[in-house]
Design a protein around this motif. Structure first.
Motif, PDB file in Angstrom:
ATOM      1  N   LEU A  11       0.833  -1.190   0.000  1.00 24.21           N
ATOM      2  CA  LEU A  11       0.000   0.000   0.000  1.00 24.21           C
ATOM      3  C   LEU A  11       0.877   1.253   0.000  1.00 24.21           C
ATOM      4  N   VAL A  72       3.473  -0.574   4.009  1.00 22.27           N
ATOM      5  CA  VAL A  72       2.931   0.749   3.711  1.00 22.27           C
ATOM      6  C   VAL A  72       4.078   1.696   3.375  1.00 22.27           C
ATOM      7  N   HIS A 106      -0.777  -2.972  -4.588  1.00 24.75           N
ATOM      8  CA  HIS A 106      -2.173  -3.391  -4.501  1.00 24.75           C
ATOM      9  C   HIS A 106      -3.122  -2.193  -4.482  1.00 24.75           C
ATOM     10  N   LEU A 107      -2.824  -1.196  -3.644  1.00 27.00           N
ATOM     11  CA  LEU A 107      -3.713  -0.038  -3.533  1.00 27.00           C
ATOM     12  C   LEU A 107      -2.932   1.223  -3.175  1.00 27.00           C
ATOM     13  N   LEU A 109      -3.721   4.661  -1.367  1.00 28.25           N
ATOM     14  CA  LEU A 109      -4.737   5.175  -0.445  1.00 28.25           C
ATOM     15  C   LEU A 109      -4.657   6.693  -0.412  1.00 28.25           C
ATOM     16  N   LEU A 202      -9.999  -3.237   3.118  1.00 26.92           N
ATOM     17  CA  LEU A 202      -8.971  -3.112   2.083  1.00 26.92           C
ATOM     18  C   LEU A 202      -8.797  -4.419   1.322  1.00 26.92           C
TER      19      LEU A 202
END
Length: 221
Positions: A11, A72, A106-107, A109, A202
């Motif tokens: 992330l 992260v 993946h993502l 944010l 998530l």
């Protein structure tokens, strides 16, 4: 995946100064890896990668439980009080390629404050930055974290009533990312149970995206 019994999700947190971006990263990791404090200047000046311990009891795939690890990437804000947009974009792009270049992202944010309105100019600049950074499929790999949801709740808003009252600018942004959004209570998000709820949401976004990852090779223009 590190092994067949665990899954790692990658992330990156992005957003303006004082949105709670680094604090959100700490909440997801269950740690205090990233510096987070009130300041008249942008606090985060460089990218930093944080890693969680193995997390159990959250993830099941194909009928069996897997341990979860969360990585992260914390990033400088955009706009930044001491760096221009191009510098931030190149810094973040290089860090994404360095840390997630092989496994993929993946993502992303996007962190916004629930207790502050999103203006059209800010939304346009944000989406332009995301597109430049992540490429044309950025919407598929972006979710919105609405921080300071506790302050919205103190003002009498539930999640449902908040969205009913939200500006067309915010609603348009949420629609563009296929309504992938999460409200984060800054008073409770570090509690284990609240963290588990956020991580499950998530993972659901990632599952809806068929576990695809965004592969990024950063190039300076």
């Amino acid at each position: 995946m590190a092994d067949s019994n665990e899954m790692t999700i990658n992330l990156v947190v992005l957003g303006r100064s004082q949105t709670g971006k680094s604090a959100a990263g700490n909440s997801l990791l269950g740690s205090s890896d990233f510096e987070s404090r009130c300041s008249p200047n942008s606090v985060t000046t460089r990218c930093s990668l944080g890693r969680s311990c193995r997390i159990s009891g959250i993830l099941r795939r194909n009928g069996r439980e897997l341990a979860l690890r969360v990585r992260v990437l914390d990033t400088p804000s955009c706009p930044h009080s001491r760096q221009d947009k191009e510098e931030v974009r190149d810094t973040v792009g290089s860090a994404l390629a360095q840390h997630f270049g092989e496994e993929g992202l993946h993502l992303a944010l996007l962190v916004l404050r629930a207790d502050m309105p999103l203006c059209p100019d800010e939304s346009h600049a944000t989406t332009q930055f995301l597109q430049e950074l992540l490429g044309p499929t950025w919407k598929d790999f972006t979710a919105v974290l609405l921080t300071h949801a506790d302050k919205a709740e103190e003002s009498g808003f539930s999640e449902e009533s908040y969205l009913r009252s939200a500006s067309s600018t915010l609603l348009s942004l949420l629609s563009s990312v296929q309504h992938k959004y999460i409200f984060l209570d800054n008073q409770k998000s570090i509690i284990k149970e609240e963290r588990a709820i956020v991580l499950r949401k998530l993972l659901n976004f990632i599952r809806q995206n068929n576990y695809k990852v965004l592969l990024l090779k950063h190039r300076k223009e």
